[in-house]
Design a protein around this motif. Structure first.
Motif, PDB file in Angstrom:
ATOM      1  N   LEU A   1       0.604  -1.275  -0.120  1.00  0.00           N
ATOM      2  CA  LEU A   1      -0.088   0.038   0.090  1.00  0.00           C
ATOM      3  C   LEU A   1       1.044   1.333  -0.026  1.00  0.00           C
ATOM      4  N   ALA A   2       1.947   1.390   0.679  1.00  0.00           N
ATOM      5  CA  ALA A   2       2.880   2.382   0.624  1.00  0.00           C
ATOM      6  C   ALA A   2       3.640   2.683  -0.485  1.00  0.00           C
ATOM      7  N   ILE A   3       3.909   1.644  -1.242  1.00  0.00           N
ATOM      8  CA  ILE A   3       4.641   1.609  -2.457  1.00  0.00           C
ATOM      9  C   ILE A   3       3.666   2.189  -3.480  1.00  0.00           C
ATOM     10  N   LEU A   4       2.339   1.664  -3.337  1.00  0.00           N
ATOM     11  CA  LEU A   4       1.203   2.116  -4.287  1.00  0.00           C
ATOM     12  C   LEU A   4       0.976   3.646  -4.201  1.00  0.00           C
ATOM     13  N   LEU A   5       1.009   3.978  -2.931  1.00  0.00           N
ATOM     14  CA  LEU A   5       0.727   5.429  -2.700  1.00  0.00           C
ATOM     15  C   LEU A   5       2.024   6.198  -3.296  1.00  0.00           C
ATOM     16  N   ALA A   6       3.254   5.852  -3.055  1.00  0.00           N
ATOM     17  CA  ALA A   6       4.611   6.541  -3.491  1.00  0.00           C
ATOM     18  C   ALA A   6       4.136   6.538  -4.952  1.00  0.00           C
ATOM     19  N   TYR A   7       3.697   5.624  -5.785  1.00  0.00           N
ATOM     20  CA  TYR A   7       3.631   5.707  -7.267  1.00  0.00           C
ATOM     21  C   TYR A   7       2.453   6.711  -7.657  1.00  0.00           C
ATOM     22  N   VAL A   8       1.438   6.655  -6.816  1.00  0.00           N
ATOM     23  CA  VAL A   8       0.316   7.709  -7.102  1.00  0.00           C
ATOM     24  C   VAL A   8       0.917   9.232  -6.928  1.00  0.00           C
ATOM     25  N   LEU A   9       1.535   9.278  -5.963  1.00  0.00           N
ATOM     26  CA  LEU A   9       2.323  10.735  -5.504  1.00  0.00           C
ATOM     27  C   LEU A   9       3.189  11.149  -6.807  1.00  0.00           C
ATOM     28  N   ILE A  10       4.030  10.405  -7.447  1.00  0.00           N
ATOM     29  CA  ILE A  10       4.729  10.853  -8.389  1.00  0.00           C
ATOM     30  C   ILE A  10       3.981  11.337  -9.706  1.00  0.00           C
ATOM     31  N   THR A  11       2.767  11.132  -9.738  1.00  0.00           N
ATOM     32  CA  THR A  11       2.189  11.312 -11.179  1.00  0.00           C
ATOM     33  C   THR A  11       1.439  12.685 -10.874  1.00  0.00           C
ATOM     34  N   ARG A  12       0.341  12.867 -11.042  1.00  0.00           N
ATOM     35  CA  ARG A  12      -0.242  14.198 -10.821  1.00  0.00           C
ATOM     36  C   ARG A  12       0.038  15.302  -9.648  1.00  0.00           C
ATOM     37  N   PRO A  13       0.241  14.605  -8.519  1.00  0.00           N
ATOM     38  CA  PRO A  13       0.278  15.537  -7.196  1.00  0.00           C
ATOM     39  C   PRO A  13       1.653  16.114  -7.591  1.00  0.00           C
ATOM     40  N   LEU A  14       2.620  15.342  -7.894  1.00  0.00           N
ATOM     41  CA  LEU A  14       4.179  15.968  -7.759  1.00  0.00           C
ATOM     42  C   LEU A  14       4.215  16.521  -8.925  1.00  0.00           C
ATOM     43  N   SER A  15       3.495  16.574 -10.228  1.00  0.00           N
ATOM     44  CA  SER A  15       3.790  17.520 -11.213  1.00  0.00           C
ATOM     45  C   SER A  15       3.053  18.640 -10.955  1.00  0.00           C
ATOM     46  N   ILE A  16       1.846  18.931 -10.223  1.00  0.00           N
ATOM     47  CA  ILE A  16       1.439  20.164  -9.663  1.00  0.00           C
ATOM     48  C   ILE A  16       2.652  20.951  -8.763  1.00  0.00           C
ATOM     49  N   LEU A  17       2.917  20.039  -7.846  1.00  0.00           N
ATOM     50  CA  LEU A  17       4.033  20.668  -6.870  1.00  0.00           C
ATOM     51  C   LEU A  17       5.176  21.294  -7.623  1.00  0.00           C
ATOM     52  N   VAL A  18       5.760  20.523  -8.617  1.00  0.00           N
ATOM     53  CA  VAL A  18       6.772  20.792  -9.590  1.00  0.00           C
ATOM     54  C   VAL A  18       6.585  22.294 -10.098  1.00  0.00           C
ATOM     55  N   ALA A  19       5.156  22.294 -10.800  1.00  0.00           N
ATOM     56  CA  ALA A  19       4.742  23.571 -11.569  1.00  0.00           C
ATOM     57  C   ALA A  19       4.505  24.694 -10.787  1.00  0.00           C
ATOM     58  N   LEU A  20       4.068  24.657  -9.705  1.00  0.00           N
ATOM     59  CA  LEU A  20       4.044  25.535  -8.691  1.00  0.00           C
ATOM     60  C   LEU A  20       5.223  26.298  -8.294  1.00  0.00           C
ATOM     61  N   VAL A  21       6.336  25.335  -8.082  1.00  0.00           N
ATOM     62  CA  VAL A  21       7.720  25.912  -7.692  1.00  0.00           C
ATOM     63  C   VAL A  21       8.286  26.704  -8.949  1.00  0.00           C
ATOM     64  N   MET A  22       7.963  25.920 -10.113  1.00  0.00           N
ATOM     65  CA  MET A  22       8.684  26.512 -11.370  1.00  0.00           C
ATOM     66  C   MET A  22       8.075  27.725 -11.760  1.00  0.00           C
ATOM     67  N   GLN A  23       6.755  28.169 -11.210  1.00  0.00           N
ATOM     68  CA  GLN A  23       5.746  29.131 -11.579  1.00  0.00           C
ATOM     69  C   GLN A  23       6.665  30.501 -11.848  1.00  0.00           C
ATOM     70  N   ARG A  24       7.529  30.710 -10.990  1.00  0.00           N
ATOM     71  CA  ARG A  24       8.424  32.158 -10.683  1.00  0.00           C
ATOM     72  C   ARG A  24       9.210  32.312 -12.046  1.00  0.00           C
ATOM     73  N   TRP A  25       9.670  31.136 -12.643  1.00  0.00           N
ATOM     74  CA  TRP A  25      10.524  31.429 -13.799  1.00  0.00           C
ATOM     75  C   TRP A  25       9.719  30.865 -15.138  1.00  0.00           C
ATOM     76  N   SER A  26       8.441  30.553 -15.290  1.00  0.00           N
ATOM     77  CA  SER A  26       7.541  30.161 -16.204  1.00  0.00           C
ATOM     78  C   SER A  26       7.292  31.161 -17.329  1.00  0.00           C
ATOM     79  N   ALA A  27       7.260  32.435 -16.743  1.00  0.00           N
ATOM     80  CA  ALA A  27       6.702  33.561 -17.586  1.00  0.00           C
ATOM     81  C   ALA A  27       7.979  33.989 -18.418  1.00  0.00           C
ATOM     82  N   GLN A  28       9.469  33.491 -18.142  1.00  0.00           N
ATOM     83  CA  GLN A  28      10.350  34.073 -18.488  1.00  0.00           C
ATOM     84  C   GLN A  28      10.732  33.188 -19.847  1.00  0.00           C
ATOM     85  N   VAL A  29      10.307  32.144 -20.006  1.00  0.00           N
ATOM     86  CA  VAL A  29      10.533  31.204 -21.013  1.00  0.00           C
ATOM     87  C   VAL A  29       9.484  31.116 -22.177  1.00  0.00           C
ATOM     88  N   ASP A  30       9.949  31.051 -23.381  1.00  0.00           N
ATOM     89  CA  ASP A  30       9.072  30.990 -24.461  1.00  0.00           C
ATOM     90  C   ASP A  30       8.997  29.200 -24.782  1.00  0.00           C
TER      91      ASP A  30
END
Length: 245
Positions: free
Chosen positions: A132-161
């Motif tokens: 169950l813990a392994i399954l939880l980890a694989y679920v976390l690295i999909t959409r949840p972690l994508s959202i977290l990375v996007a939020l962290v990178m948001q301060r630079w996203s407006a500077q790239v084309d």
């Protein structure tokens, strides 16, 4: 589970794959997409599946009467599912739903025919904290972690084309990368992670060196490092909690 029950399941799955992918030409596919329930191909295709399933069941030693009923159920359900699918867009999600429904029907037919013994050991293992813990980890690295990375990178996203990139390709690539990294960490194989990171860096090194799309290159590499680091930490924490060697 007895070997005969497993053989029946494998034969039914082989029959399905043969009918859906090997014996179905593009002409039938186009006809079903264009005409739906009015297409002769949808009925011919369902008949092929019923016949292949019947052969698979008879080969495995099933009684003729039971095999006929199960083959009829598989054929009719395949017909109905394919008619519904013909009215949906040609997208991955609908393909997966279609194949999942077919698989569920095959599993129901198999369970009715073979009446496999329950597997309490497997059921008990699936409910243990470790899987169950392994399954939880694989679920976390999909959409949840994508959202977290996007939020962290948001301060630079407006500077790239990124107009020259594929839509949502970065998020999909990131998920695949994290899946590989987590799998390698949980397997105790850390060397492939270095090769994966090196390959990603090499793809962007030429642009960085020649000052082409420098900001986009730095943005991609920064996002990659963040994604890798978070997944690596998650995998190491999981190994520690589960006391993996």
């Amino acid at each position: 589970m007895t070997s005969s029950a497993l053989s029946l399941l494998l034969l039914l799955l082989l029959a399905h794959l043969a009918g859906d992918f090997l014996l179905q030409g593009k002409k039938w596919v186009r006809s079903k997409q264009q005409l739906g329930y009015r297409s002769p191909a949808v009925y011919q295709h369902a008949g092929v599946h019923a016949l292949l399933a019947l052969v698979a069941m008879l080969v495995s030693g099933q009684a003729l009467g039971a095999a006929l009923l199960a083959a009829l159920a598989i054929g009719v359900s395949h017909l109905l599912i394919d008619i519904l699918k013909s009215y949906t867009p040609d997208q991955v999600r609908y393909f997966l739903i279609d194949q999942t429904l077919h698989l569920l029907v095959i599993l129901l037919a198999w369970r009715w025919l073979a009446r496999p013994e329950p597997m309490p050991a497997l059921e008990a293992w699936l409910l243990r904290p470790e899987p169950l813990a392994i399954l939880l980890a694989y679920v976390l690295i999909t959409r949840p972690l994508s959202i977290l990375v996007a939020l962290v990178m948001q301060r630079w996203s407006a500077q790239v084309d990124n107009r020259g990139t594929l839509a949502d390709a970065g998020a999909r690539i990131g998920m695949l990368e994290r899946f590989l990294v987590l799998t390698f960490v949980l397997s105790g194989e850390f060397t492939p992670i270095g090769f994966l990171l090196a390959a990603k860096s090499v793809l962007r090194f030429g642009d960085l060196r020649e000052d082409r799309d420098r900001k986009l290159t730095e943005y991609v590499l920064l996002g990659t490092m963040l994604s890798f680091s978070l997944t690596l930490l998650l995998g190491l924490a999981l190994r520690y909690l589960l006391q993996m060697p």
